[in-house]
Design an enzyme around this catalytic site. Sequence first.
Site, mmCIF file in Angstrom:
data_model
loop_
_atom_site.group_PDB
_atom_site.id
_atom_site.type_symbol
_atom_site.label_atom_id
_atom_site.label_comp_id
_atom_site.label_asym_id
_atom_site.label_seq_id
_atom_site.Cartn_x
_atom_site.Cartn_y
_atom_site.Cartn_z
ATOM 1 N N LYS A 10 9.210 35.325 61.223
ATOM 2 C CA LYS A 10 9.457 36.019 60.227
ATOM 3 C C LYS A 10 10.719 35.414 59.049
ATOM 4 O O LYS A 10 11.830 34.830 59.496
ATOM 5 C CB LYS A 10 9.027 37.789 59.638
ATOM 6 N N TYR A 50 -2.595 40.074 55.726
ATOM 7 C CA TYR A 50 -2.587 41.623 55.693
ATOM 8 C C TYR A 50 -3.585 41.851 55.574
ATOM 9 O O TYR A 50 -3.700 43.472 54.808
ATOM 10 C CB TYR A 50 -1.241 41.214 55.309
ATOM 11 N N ASN A 116 11.148 42.932 60.475
ATOM 12 C CA ASN A 116 11.139 42.945 62.468
ATOM 13 C C ASN A 116 10.869 41.431 62.765
ATOM 14 O O ASN A 116 10.771 41.378 63.732
ATOM 15 C CB ASN A 116 10.601 44.380 62.547
ATOM 16 N N HIS A 119 6.236 38.211 64.649
ATOM 17 C CA HIS A 119 4.663 38.072 64.458
ATOM 18 C C HIS A 119 3.739 37.726 66.176
ATOM 19 O O HIS A 119 4.007 36.674 66.144
ATOM 20 C CB HIS A 119 3.961 38.400 63.244
ATOM 21 N N GLU A 130 -5.884 34.652 63.426
ATOM 22 C CA GLU A 130 -4.444 34.267 63.057
ATOM 23 C C GLU A 130 -4.036 32.639 63.294
ATOM 24 O O GLU A 130 -3.463 31.880 63.008
ATOM 25 C CB GLU A 130 -3.367 34.476 63.756
HETATM 26 P P1 CMP Z 1 3.254 42.811 62.367
HETATM 27 O O1 CMP Z 1 3.682 42.893 64.070
HETATM 28 O O2 CMP Z 1 3.789 41.139 61.257
HETATM 29 O O3 CMP Z 1 2.045 43.750 61.451
HETATM 30 C C1 CMP Z 1 2.100 44.479 60.211
HETATM 31 C C2 CMP Z 1 3.366 44.458 59.984
HETATM 32 O O4 CMP Z 1 3.496 45.467 58.638
HETATM 33 C C3 CMP Z 1 4.366 45.053 61.033
HETATM 34 O O5 CMP Z 1 4.467 43.295 61.930
HETATM 35 C C4 CMP Z 1 5.654 45.272 59.789
HETATM 36 O O6 CMP Z 1 6.418 44.136 59.606
HETATM 37 C C5 CMP Z 1 4.479 45.625 59.332
HETATM 38 N N1 CMP Z 1 4.909 47.327 59.381
HETATM 39 C C6 CMP Z 1 4.106 48.391 59.885
HETATM 40 N N2 CMP Z 1 4.632 49.339 60.234
HETATM 41 C C7 CMP Z 1 5.145 49.407 59.166
HETATM 42 C C8 CMP Z 1 6.213 50.467 58.777
HETATM 43 N N3 CMP Z 1 6.336 51.989 59.595
HETATM 44 N N4 CMP Z 1 6.716 50.179 57.466
HETATM 45 C C9 CMP Z 1 7.462 48.900 57.093
HETATM 46 N N5 CMP Z 1 6.834 48.108 57.301
HETATM 47 C C10 CMP Z 1 5.343 48.100 58.424
#
Ligand code: CMP
Length: 147
Positions: A10, A50, A116, A119, A130
């Site tokens: 990311k 998303y 984070n 993905h 995906e």
């Molecule tokens: P990802 O695995 O890409 O799938 C959905 C994304 O939403 C996740 O990683 C995070 O980047 C985001 N996400 C999921 N839960 C939360 C949360 N509680 N607060 C903020 N961002 C979130």
Amino acid sequence: ALQLTLAVIKPDAVAHPLILEALHQKILENFIIVRKKDLMWRAEDSEKFYAEHAGRFFYQRLVEFMSSGPMRAYILAREDAITHWRGMMGPTKVFRARFTSPDTLRGQYGLTDTRNTTHGSDSVESAKREISFFFPEFNADEWKSRE
Ligand code: CMP
């Protein structure tokens, strides 16, 4: 048998050259890299990818973040690729990742629950969807028949 998954580094992790390199090395050590692409999303791409999270409290910040800078996408192959990559990433929530799984990618490099680092597809069906979202030209059947 080899399984395919989609992995994304990311914008938060691509922005830091040392973190990007560390993540790439871990991927090299663990997977066959089938395809690799650097790209950047428009907000519309982010919203479409998303769509299942539309309405969640973090949706807007997620959409903005994922179209805020370059990312790197991979099609990865190995036995149990989906589970293996998700295990390497660690928990979504950075607080949990830091304290319960400090040796995972998110535990080491995650900044917030949104920013984070990575993905990964969570099922065979989502991997299929995906992979074609990021690599529309990729033909999995053709690739498998060459193995
Ligand atoms: P990802 O695995 O890409 O799938 C959905 C994304 O939403 C996740 O990683 C995070 O980047 C985001 N996400 C999921 N839960 C939360 C949360 N509680 N607060 C903020 N961002 C979130």
